[in-house]
Scaffold this motif. Structure first.
Motif, PDB file in Angstrom:
ATOM      1  N   SER A   1     -10.804  -4.263   3.188  1.00 21.44           N
ATOM      2  CA  SER A   1     -11.653  -3.507   2.265  1.00 21.44           C
ATOM      3  C   SER A   1     -11.053  -2.143   1.976  1.00 21.44           C
ATOM      4  CB  SER A   1     -13.058  -3.375   2.862  1.00 21.44           C
ATOM      5  OG  SER A   1     -13.867  -2.609   2.034  1.00 21.44           O
ATOM      6  N   ARG A   2     -10.536  -1.493   3.016  1.00 17.30           N
ATOM      7  CA  ARG A   2      -9.894  -0.185   2.800  1.00 17.30           C
ATOM      8  C   ARG A   2      -8.632  -0.320   1.956  1.00 17.30           C
ATOM      9  NH1 ARG A   2      -9.766   3.321   8.099  1.00 17.30           N
ATOM     10  NH2 ARG A   2     -11.001   4.896   7.048  1.00 17.30           N
TER      11      ARG A   2
ATOM     12  N   VAL B   1       0.843  -1.204   0.000  1.00 19.63           N
ATOM     13  CA  VAL B   1       0.000   0.000   0.000  1.00 19.63           C
ATOM     14  C   VAL B   1       0.871   1.245   0.000  1.00 19.63           C
ATOM     15  CG1 VAL B   1      -1.571   1.399   1.420  1.00 19.63           C
ATOM     16  CG2 VAL B   1      -2.048  -1.008   1.065  1.00 19.63           C
ATOM     17  N   LEU B   2       1.882   1.254   0.848  1.00 20.79           N
ATOM     18  CA  LEU B   2       2.771   2.424   0.908  1.00 20.79           C
ATOM     19  C   LEU B   2       3.522   2.605  -0.410  1.00 20.79           C
ATOM     20  CD1 LEU B   2       4.129   2.030   4.540  1.00 20.79           C
ATOM     21  CD2 LEU B   2       2.428   3.659   3.704  1.00 20.79           C
TER      22      LEU B   2
ATOM     23  N   GLU C   1      -7.603   1.338  -1.663  1.00 17.16           N
ATOM     24  CA  GLU C   1      -6.315   1.973  -1.970  1.00 17.16           C
ATOM     25  C   GLU C   1      -5.782   1.465  -3.302  1.00 17.16           C
ATOM     26  OE1 GLU C   1      -4.185   4.276  -0.659  1.00 17.16           O
ATOM     27  OE2 GLU C   1      -5.798   4.803   0.718  1.00 17.16           O
ATOM     28  N   SER C   2      -5.962   0.171  -3.546  1.00 15.33           N
ATOM     29  CA  SER C   2      -5.498  -0.407  -4.799  1.00 15.33           C
ATOM     30  C   SER C   2      -6.232   0.218  -5.980  1.00 15.33           C
ATOM     31  CB  SER C   2      -5.723  -1.921  -4.790  1.00 15.33           C
ATOM     32  OG  SER C   2      -5.454  -2.469  -6.050  1.00 15.33           O
ATOM     33  N   VAL C   3      -7.541   0.340  -5.858  1.00 11.13           N
ATOM     34  CA  VAL C   3      -8.330   0.942  -6.935  1.00 11.13           C
ATOM     35  C   VAL C   3      -8.015   2.426  -7.063  1.00 11.13           C
ATOM     36  CG1 VAL C   3     -10.669   1.458  -7.691  1.00 11.13           C
ATOM     37  CG2 VAL C   3     -10.155  -0.759  -6.723  1.00 11.13           C
ATOM     38  N   SER C   4      -7.854   3.105  -5.925  1.00 13.84           N
ATOM     39  CA  SER C   4      -7.541   4.528  -5.936  1.00 13.84           C
ATOM     40  C   SER C   4      -6.193   4.786  -6.599  1.00 13.84           C
ATOM     41  CB  SER C   4      -7.522   5.063  -4.500  1.00 13.84           C
ATOM     42  OG  SER C   4      -7.085   6.378  -4.468  1.00 13.84           O
ATOM     43  N   GLY C   5      -5.209   3.943  -6.265  1.00  7.43           N
ATOM     44  CA  GLY C   5      -3.891   4.125  -6.864  1.00  7.43           C
ATOM     45  C   GLY C   5      -3.896   3.840  -8.347  1.00  7.43           C
ATOM     46  N   ARG C   6      -4.749   2.931  -8.786  1.00  6.12           N
ATOM     47  CA  ARG C   6      -4.779   2.548 -10.189  1.00  6.12           C
ATOM     48  C   ARG C   6      -5.613   3.517 -11.019  1.00  6.12           C
ATOM     49  NH1 ARG C   6      -6.232  -3.495 -11.186  1.00  6.12           N
ATOM     50  NH2 ARG C   6      -4.249  -3.723 -10.159  1.00  6.12           N
ATOM     51  N   TYR C   7      -6.773   3.917 -10.507  1.00 12.96           N
ATOM     52  CA  TYR C   7      -7.716   4.687 -11.315  1.00 12.96           C
ATOM     53  C   TYR C   7      -7.935   6.119 -10.843  1.00 12.96           C
ATOM     54  CZ  TYR C   7      -8.817   0.022 -12.889  1.00 12.96           C
ATOM     55  OH  TYR C   7      -8.724  -1.252 -13.373  1.00 12.96           O
TER      56      TYR C   7
ATOM     57  N   ILE D   1     -17.116   3.977  -7.185  1.00  7.50           N
ATOM     58  CA  ILE D   1     -17.221   2.541  -6.925  1.00  7.50           C
ATOM     59  C   ILE D   1     -17.692   2.312  -5.493  1.00  7.50           C
ATOM     60  CG2 ILE D   1     -15.881   0.420  -6.634  1.00  7.50           C
ATOM     61  CD1 ILE D   1     -14.171   1.338  -8.991  1.00  7.50           C
ATOM     62  N   TRP D   2     -17.145   3.072  -4.565  1.00  7.41           N
ATOM     63  CA  TRP D   2     -17.496   2.913  -3.156  1.00  7.41           C
ATOM     64  C   TRP D   2     -18.965   3.272  -2.913  1.00  7.41           C
ATOM     65  CZ3 TRP D   2     -15.121   0.252   0.383  1.00  7.41           C
ATOM     66  CH2 TRP D   2     -15.523   0.384   1.690  1.00  7.41           C
TER      67      TRP D   2
END
Length: 154
Positions: A124-125, A69-70, A129-135, A143-144
């Motif tokens: 879930s959070r 994540v970091l 982060e994965s989706v936020s970093g990608r898109y 999405i949320w």
């Protein structure tokens, strides 16, 4: 009087047999209770060992996922508009996804609900982060808003 001595002997014999049977029955009950207590103690001990083992594994996987994540946040924070940056960002998001799948599977082995529920929320959070970093944050928010039941990263 001679007849009474005979009957006292027979009565003493039966009382002795009865006390022996009673003693055997009480011993059997005590041993059965001790065995049940030992079995319960063994089950409790195995459960604690099982839970501790899986919590240690979960902690190690959680540390790996937090590192990912970091790394993703670090890569996503650089606002470069190059194909190499996009590829690096996608690779960091995929590395986070790869770390989250075993972590999600491990949550099922956490017995205590007071630990499991926050762990599910944390995963879930991390997925967001994965989706936020990608898109980007705006896509993540949309999405949320659809709800966590339909939330997927792919």
């Amino acid at each position: 009087m001679e007849g009474w001595k005979f009957w006292w002997g027979i009565a003493a014999f039966f009382l002795g047999g009865l006390s022996t049977q009673l003693n055997g029955w009480l011993t059997y009950r005590r041993q059965r209770k001790d065995k049940a207590r030992d079995a319960e103690e063994a089950v409790r001990k195995r459960r604690e060992e099982f839970e501790l083992e899986h919590l240690v594994e979960f902690n190690q996987m959680l540390r790996t996922a937090m590192d990912r994540v970091l790394n993703l946040r670090n890569v996503a924070s650089r606002e470069l508009d190059t194909p190499a940056h996009y590829q690096e960002r996608d690779e960091a998001a995929e590395a986070l996804d790869a770390a989250l799948w075993p972590l999600s599977a491990q949550v099922g082995f956490i017995i205590d609900h007071e630990v499991r529920d926050p762990a599910i929320s944390l995963i879930s959070r991390m997925r967001s982060e994965s989706v936020s970093g990608r898109y980007g944050a705006d896509v993540t928010w949309r999405i949320w808003q659809r709800g966590p039941a339909r939330f997927t990263t792919s």
